[in-house]
Design an enzyme around this catalytic site. Structure first.
Site, PDB file in Angstrom:
ATOM      1  N   ASP A 115       0.862  -1.191   0.000  1.00  0.00           N
ATOM      2  CA  ASP A 115       0.000   0.000   0.000  1.00  0.00           C
ATOM      3  C   ASP A 115       0.891   1.232   0.000  1.00  0.00           C
ATOM      4  OD1 ASP A 115      -2.557  -1.268   0.141  1.00  0.00           O
ATOM      5  OD2 ASP A 115      -2.178  -1.712   2.236  1.00  0.00           O
ATOM      6  N   ARG A 123       4.749   2.395   2.956  1.00  0.00           N
ATOM      7  CA  ARG A 123       5.249   1.136   3.497  1.00  0.00           C
ATOM      8  C   ARG A 123       6.760   0.987   3.375  1.00  0.00           C
ATOM      9  NH1 ARG A 123       0.843   1.354   5.778  1.00  0.00           N
ATOM     10  NH2 ARG A 123      -1.004   0.274   5.022  1.00  0.00           N
ATOM     11  N   ARG A 184      -6.120  10.786   1.969  1.00  0.00           N
ATOM     12  CA  ARG A 184      -5.692   9.794   0.984  1.00  0.00           C
ATOM     13  C   ARG A 184      -6.329  10.065  -0.379  1.00  0.00           C
ATOM     14  NH1 ARG A 184      -7.530   4.384   3.328  1.00  0.00           N
ATOM     15  NH2 ARG A 184      -6.271   3.536   1.610  1.00  0.00           N
ATOM     16  N   LYS A 214      -8.381   2.649  -6.508  1.00  0.00           N
ATOM     17  CA  LYS A 214      -9.243   2.134  -5.447  1.00  0.00           C
ATOM     18  C   LYS A 214     -10.072   3.281  -4.859  1.00  0.00           C
ATOM     19  CE  LYS A 214      -5.519   2.386  -1.972  1.00  0.00           C
ATOM     20  NZ  LYS A 214      -4.568   1.617  -1.163  1.00  0.00           N
ATOM     21  N   HIS A 215     -11.244   2.974  -4.315  1.00  0.00           N
ATOM     22  CA  HIS A 215     -11.890   1.694  -4.021  1.00  0.00           C
ATOM     23  C   HIS A 215     -13.219   1.690  -4.770  1.00  0.00           C
ATOM     24  CE1 HIS A 215      -9.376   2.936  -0.580  1.00  0.00           C
ATOM     25  NE2 HIS A 215      -9.096   1.656  -0.409  1.00  0.00           N
ATOM     26  N   HIS A 227     -12.989  -0.983   7.547  1.00  0.00           N
ATOM     27  CA  HIS A 227     -12.145  -1.911   8.296  1.00  0.00           C
ATOM     28  C   HIS A 227     -12.918  -2.515   9.471  1.00  0.00           C
ATOM     29  CE1 HIS A 227      -9.009   0.396   6.182  1.00  0.00           C
ATOM     30  NE2 HIS A 227      -8.260  -0.673   6.333  1.00  0.00           N
ATOM     31  N   ASP A 300     -10.296  -5.494  -1.914  1.00  0.00           N
ATOM     32  CA  ASP A 300      -9.643  -4.940  -0.739  1.00  0.00           C
ATOM     33  C   ASP A 300      -9.416  -6.102   0.231  1.00  0.00           C
ATOM     34  OD1 ASP A 300      -8.537  -3.119   1.026  1.00  0.00           O
ATOM     35  OD2 ASP A 300     -10.235  -1.737   0.969  1.00  0.00           O
TER      36      ASP A 300
END
Length: 564
Positions: A115, A123, A184, A214-215, A227, A300
């Protein structure tokens, strides 16, 4: 939106030679290998041969190499929390050894992903270029900046042996209280988001690193985090066409390698109550047939609660495949998930022809990104030198300067040589970056990390000005952060506020001498904010989202606002 031909948004069909190579590869694959290609797994450990109890618990085998050889997975995804990302040389070695395991056990290379959005979601380990994120790019409005940022991310990933960034976020963030998207996103204007998402895809894939928009079909208008829950998007079909879909259509037009699904319910597209990840009308009816997308559809994370509310973990990947998905990302129990798909194939619910459709798309992506070439392995000794080059750092600094947005200005620039306290939200390391930047600009700066309101106000008694940071992941700024700002404002010092995540903090912190939206805490952003205080940098950004009043109503600052 009228239906469009199935190829209208597809870019560049595979040539005959590519199709022949895919036919050859498919003919040599067992059923187990085909099913395995549909899964992108988390493997724990810094080495491919390192036993880890979490591997045993989540995959039934002990090491990353065994995950690959036993389950024939098509890809891996790396995280710091799974001990994959310690330093550049280690990451490159892990990638090489993982590929060796894949080539030895079946001859099909892995797509190794992360990601890697930059900004607040990144990351790769230091010294990866600390680029501002997507809302910062939205504040610049610059396609060139978005493309260059994508290129830097792609080149750095490929240098370490990774091949796919699950980026860009193509969601249009029109809900200030969105707890999971926020900075984001490029912003709230669908055409601007479309333009910048396409540019970032161009940069990423120009570096031979797959992008994933995404998404789908759009996660920007929800106050629920998928989440931990299952959001419902109440947009009409007309609103979906006008607001949510333009960035994905632009991504398809740009030839994006993958599109990631959202764990959201969209009744206007599918009134069955299943999330988009598991919806045939959304993935096949809309994305495949109406929008003409023939690249890889990746789910996802299947460990998120938003996709686990209706079905068991062994059934979720079956439903996703039946809906039209190609890759199953991060199932919480890999062996259970693969077993569920195998049972569905044995029962005739998923045909081998349907498996082949997905495997073809995955193999095409791997071929197009050069994974079947001699360039698959990277040089671990050279990995670190490919990160944070002088050119990439200059680009990050320019993006930051063009993105920071001046919302209130009654005090800038600060007097030359002023004494400045830097405090508020943020690690000591980030406070130190701002302190160093201010001292380089001939201020006398000191830092106070992790200060409460009382201590911050006491420290402010001895300085001319205070730079105080806040950082909220939603619309409401945490009370303790607001208390620090208000305590400082009650002193004699000039208070300059800077939000280091969502820009909405400005309406919660009370009266300040100046307020700057930074959209993130990258070093380049902190340096740009210091430059604004000195008058050396003109805050070039404009708001890519509107900011409501503190009670969540109305519009305190409109989209496009900026005093720079």
């Amino acid at each position: 939106m009228a239906a469009v031909p199935a190829t209208a948004h597809a870019k560049g069909r595979a040539p005959g030679r590519e199709d022949a190579r895919i036919d050859e590869l498919l003919a040599g694959m067992s059923l187990e290998q085909k099913i395995g290609q549909l899964f992108v797994a988390v493997g724990y450990g810094s080495r491919a041969d390192q036993p880890h109890k979490s591997n045993t618990e989540t995959t039934g085998v002990d090491t990353i190499a065994e995950i690959i050889s036993t389950h024939h997975v098509g890809g891996l995804i790396y995280f710091a929390w799974s001990d994959n990302l310690e330093n550049p040389e280690q990451v490159a070695t892990l990638c090489n050894d993982a590929q060796d395991a894949a080539l030895t056990s079946g001859g099909i290379p892995l797509v190794i992903s992360a990601d890697e959005e930059r900004g607040v979601v990144y990351r790769l380990p230091a010294p990866a270029t600390p680029l501002p994120g997507q809302m910062a790019l939205g504040a610049t409005g610059s396609k060139a900046h978005a493309r260059k940022a994508g290129r830097i991310v792609g080149e750095e990933m490929r240098a370490l042996g990774l091949h796919q960034a699950f980026s860009p976020v193509a969601d249009v963030n029109v809900e200030a209280q969105n707890p999971v998207i926020g900075v984001r996103s490029f912003g709230a204007d669908p055409e601007a988001v479309a333009r910048l998402a396409a540019a970032q895809i161009k940069g990423l894939q120009g570096a031979d690193c797959s992008a994933a928009a995404k998404h789908f079909p759009g996660h920007g208008d929800t106050a629920v985090d998928s989440h931990i829950g299952l959001p419902v998007i109440e947009h009409t079909r007309e609103e979906i066409d006008e607001l949510d879909l333009p960035p994905f259509i632009a991504a398809i037009d740009e030839g994006v390698d993958a599109i990631m699904t959202a764990h959201i319910v969209v009744p206007a597209l599918d009134d069955s109550g299943v999330p988009a990840t598991l919806s045939h009308p959304i993935l096949t009816g809309l994305l495949r047939e109406e929008l003409g997308y023939d690249g890889v559809i990746v789910t996802d994370s299947l460990a998120m609660e938003g996709v686990r509310t209706l079905f068991g973990d062994e059934r979720v990947p079956v439903e996703a495949i039946l809906a039209g998905a190609d890759q199953m990302l991060m199932p919480p129990d890999l062996a259970l998930a693969i077993g569920g798909v195998r049972d569905a194939v044995d029962a005739g619910e998923i045909t081998e022809e349907r498996l082949d459709q997905s495997v073809r798309r995955i193999l095409r992506q791997k071929l197009r990104r050069g994974l079947f070439t001699d360039d698959l392995h990277v040089d671990p000794a050279a990995a670190e030198s490919a990160l944070s080059t002088r050119k990439s750092l200059r680009t990050a600094r320019k993006i930051a300067e063009d993105s920071v947005t001046l919302l209130i200005d009654e005090a800038l620039p600060l007097p030359y040589g002023a004494s400045v306290l830097v405090t508020g939200e943020g690690s000591a390391e980030k406070i130190d970056v701002a302190v160093e930047a201010l001292n380089d600009l001939d201020f006398t700066a000191t830092g106070l990390a992790e200060a409460n309101a009382k201590d911050a106000a006491a420290a402010a008694q001895d300085v001319d000005a205070v730079l105080v940071f806040t950082s909220s992941s939603g619309f409401e700024t945490p009370a303790e952060q607001v208390a620090v700002v208000k305590a400082l404002a009650a002193t004699e010092a000039t208070v300059v506020h800077a939000s280091l995540r969502n820009p909405y903090d400005v309406v919660h912190v009370g009266e300040v001498g100046a307020s700057i939206a930074g959209y993130g805490n990258a070093d380049a952003t902190l340096q740009a904010i210091a430059g604004v205080l000195a008058g050396e940098v003109t805050a070039g950004g404009t708001l890519p989202v509107a900011i409501p009043e503190a009670d969540g109503t109305g519009e305190a600052y409109p989209l496009g606002f900026g005093l720079g």
